[in-house]
Structure formats: structure tokens, C-alpha cells
Design an enzyme around this catalytic site. Sequence first.
Site, PDB file in Angstrom:
ATOM      1  N   ASP A 174       0.820  -1.210   0.000  1.00 64.00           N
ATOM      2  CA  ASP A 174       0.000   0.000   0.000  1.00 64.00           C
ATOM      3  C   ASP A 174       0.852   1.256   0.000  1.00 64.00           C
ATOM      4  O   ASP A 174       2.018   1.239   0.382  1.00 64.00           O
ATOM      5  CB  ASP A 174      -0.873   0.044   1.262  1.00 64.00           C
ATOM      6  CG  ASP A 174      -2.089  -0.834   1.093  1.00 64.00           C
ATOM      7  OD1 ASP A 174      -2.362  -1.266  -0.042  1.00 64.00           O
ATOM      8  OD2 ASP A 174      -2.745  -1.085   2.116  1.00 64.00           O
TER       9      ASP A 174
ATOM     10  N   TYR B  35       6.257  -9.597   7.955  1.00 67.80           N
ATOM     11  CA  TYR B  35       6.081  -8.153   8.079  1.00 67.80           C
ATOM     12  C   TYR B  35       6.483  -7.718   9.478  1.00 67.80           C
ATOM     13  O   TYR B  35       6.312  -8.464  10.447  1.00 67.80           O
ATOM     14  CB  TYR B  35       4.605  -7.763   7.876  1.00 67.80           C
ATOM     15  CG  TYR B  35       4.168  -7.668   6.433  1.00 67.80           C
ATOM     16  CD1 TYR B  35       4.301  -6.482   5.724  1.00 67.80           C
ATOM     17  CD2 TYR B  35       3.606  -8.770   5.787  1.00 67.80           C
ATOM     18  CE1 TYR B  35       3.892  -6.390   4.403  1.00 67.80           C
ATOM     19  CE2 TYR B  35       3.194  -8.685   4.456  1.00 67.80           C
ATOM     20  CZ  TYR B  35       3.339  -7.484   3.772  1.00 67.80           C
ATOM     21  OH  TYR B  35       2.941  -7.383   2.468  1.00 67.80           O
TER      22      TYR B  35
END
Lengths: 246, 246
Positions: free
Chosen positions: B52, B110
Site C-alpha cells: 500500500d 512483516y
Amino acid sequence: MRNLLLTLSYCGKNLHGWQIQDNALTVQEVFQNALYQIIHERPDIKGCSRTDSGVHANMYCVSMKIAHPITEDHLMMAMNRYLSDDVAVTDVRQVPDDFHARYSCKGKEYVYKVWNSRVRNPFLQDLALHYRYEMDIDKMNREAQAFVGTHDFTSFCTLDKREKGDFTRTVKYFNIKREGDLVTFTVAADGFLYNMVRIMVGTLLAMNNGRIEFGTLPRIIEGENRKLAGPTAPSCGLYLNKVFYQ
Amino acid sequence: MRNLLLTLSYCGKNLHGWQIQDNALTVQEVFQNALYQIIHERPDIKGCSRTDSGVHANMYCVSMKIAHPITEDHLMMAMNRYLSDDVAVTDVRQVPDDFHARYSCKGKEYVYKVWNSRVRNPFLQDLALHYRYEMDIDKMNREAQAFVGTHDFTSFCTLDKREKGDFTRTVKYFNIKREGDLVTFTVAADGFLYNMVRIMVGTLLAMNNGRIEFGTLPRIIEGENRKLAGPTAPSCGLYLNKVFYQ
């Protein structure tokens, strides 16, 4: 009037150092404007030192006398609301009336960060010097011990009108450490001349590159001549890290 | 044609994620333009995932087939000359013809960074979420263990047209660590749904704030309903950290 000591940290990337200038945004200007919006006073603000354009501070100290009754904690929180994101106030406390952020200072510690890899680090843009060549940390560390002690540091000062009189300073320690690809130079002294840390680092890197011979640092110091030392390392790697009082 | 695997890192602060878009600068566009200047080819570039706008990558993988005979090392160094400062190529290697950065991927890790202090950190602007309240790391860590294993993660997915079919993923580990004022959430899974990590972190922070009850995470997962989970944490704290192959 209360005398207050404020501790700041700031990222110097988009700032032109501490001291107010015409036509360039400085930390002092950002600080004074935020303060005025809170207490509607423009006290005489004493910074612990000048810092150059692009230089950062993990710790920077300011003292000022104000009449406004705002509590120290409220002032800290309010300053952080009005300051730009690249400056923060991390502590506010009352100090004796004769305390002066600059004249009461007994010493300072600077760090200089080098990203030592063939490939740049996108997260350290303007926050460290990118240096591609292999670094002999042990050799530089041994060499740098010549800085420690009381010396005339004329060779490590950009001569300009700001510097007058005595160029003698006492370096307390100088060390170089590697953590992965990040190399940090740390130096403390009772005071620093203009560009002193950046020229010290630039000289050690010039030795690492073979452009200045290892082993010559005592002679460079004794020479008391700026031309003997290496280039001034870029401002982006330099951080005022600690300010010592008492 | 050689099939090449390139490893990147990028700071997402000024970039709108990986995938090419109209009217917004993305990593893919920056990458393709740099590549074209070097090899004058526009190969089909496979990224390991979408990221994103504002999300960072310590490691991002790309595969592509090129005809140009440039060596892997020269390509890496040339890319780093032509890329903008917020993107770096850290490795280039040849891989088998059937390797595909996305389809060959076996999992990803992540990290999500939180600056946990009353005062912001000027050096972590857009690089971590600033969260002012006290964090109960142990309690969040215990709660987060409910994520581990194979579950339908519908509750942790922003439903949009991108997500179709199976919402089942296998989370390998989830842990939260504090180092000073920096708190890091680390999660690995075989794959991630849209906004999955950010909703996981947002939900744990909502529990820490008392807006969602601790102990309810298994029920939130079982509910398979986005409305049961907490808000989506901001993109600035999220880093794609590792990409696993084989």
C-alpha cells in the site's frame, strides 16, 4: 520569572541549524514561533551551541526565562503540538536563575553515523553518510586515540570569523563502533570548534582511503594547520548526542 | 533470456506502493524507468506482492526475464545510480526459468513499528506509528498467539474487489518486542490478505486501549466479520521485512 531548561531533539534534514538566519528556516525560529503561540512571550532563548545546516540533535538544550505560569509538563506537551514534526521537546524543567544553556555546559558528545555498504540505505537518506569502501575500524580507532586529551585543535577547525582566541579543547573519548553496516563515531569534549567533529571524521576516512597516512595524526594535530587534516565530512551524518551540565 | 531475481528495499514515505497507477508515483514505475535507462528493455516485471501507499520494505523481491547481457553485479550498481534515493537494489541473481517472484513465494514476514512515548520521535516521521499510551506488551503478546495457525482471516481483511475466494491463511508466528520506546510487531504467514497486518495491529492496540476486550481474539477470528476487529493501523508503521522462497 522562572528559568527553564528545555531539552529538544530534531532532525536537521530540512532545517538550517539552530541559530536564526534571514531567508532560511532554523530550529530557533521554529521554536520561538511555537513558544509565542503558547505563552505570547518572546524571551531571550539561549541555545547550548550552534549547529550547522543539516546537522541533527538527539539532545539539544535551551534555557529561557518566562513570566507565564504554565506548568513545565503543559509547556512540553503544548510545544509538541505547535512545533513542526522534525522538532520535539522531550523535557522541560525549572533550573536556578543563573543557569545558562551555553555557559553552564561542561561538555558535549557528538555522534557521526556512516552507512558502510556498497548499496545506500533508503531509510538513512540525509541521516548518515553513505561510504562505499571497506572500513578498517580497528585501525581508525587506534589512530583516533591521538585526539584524546588537551590539544590545540586549529588543524580541525574551519577558520572563520566565529572562532577567536583559544583553540585548545580537551577530548574525553573518541571511539568508533560497527553494528552491521552502520558505523558510529562517538566523541566527547569540553567544547568543540567550528566543524571540528566533521573534520576529525573526514581525516580518519581519508586515512582509511589511503589519502592520508595512518600514524600521522599526532603530527597533524601538532602542525596547527587546517591544510594538514582531511576534508570536512558532510553534515548529514552528524548528531549532537548529549549535553553535559554540572 | 535470463530470469533474474532482484531484491529491493524502499522507504514508502513518498511512494504510492508497488503497483503502477495513474497519477501517483509507485515503486514499480521508478524501477521500470531506471531499468529502461540501463538495458533499454521493458520486461514484464513480477513483484512479490502489492504494498500500500506509504508502506515500506526492508526486503522486496522482483523477478524479470531480460535479453541484455549485463552482469548481475553491474545491473545492481547501475540500478542504484538511476533509482531515486528512496529505493535501493540490494541483490541481483539469476534464477531458474520457472521462478516467479509472486507465485514461487512460500511466505512473508512483516514488521510493524510503533514509537511508544508521550513525545514524538523526529527521526521516525512516517516511519513508525506514534502511540502515546502505555502498552502492555505481555498481554498483547499472549492475546496475539490466537492468530498463529490456520484460520479464515475474513475479520482481518478490508473487503474489496481484490480479494476473492479463500480467506484462509496460516500464520507461523506473531510476536511483539520492546526496545526502549520502540515497539515492534513481527508476523509471518504463508500469505496475507489486504490490510491484514494493519488490522491485526489495530485490533491489538484497541484491546490495549480498552476499546475491545482482551481474550476475545479467538471469537473475533471465528466471527469472520471485519466489523468485529479493530481499526486498520496507519500504513507508515508497516514494513515488508522478509520474503521466503523454496
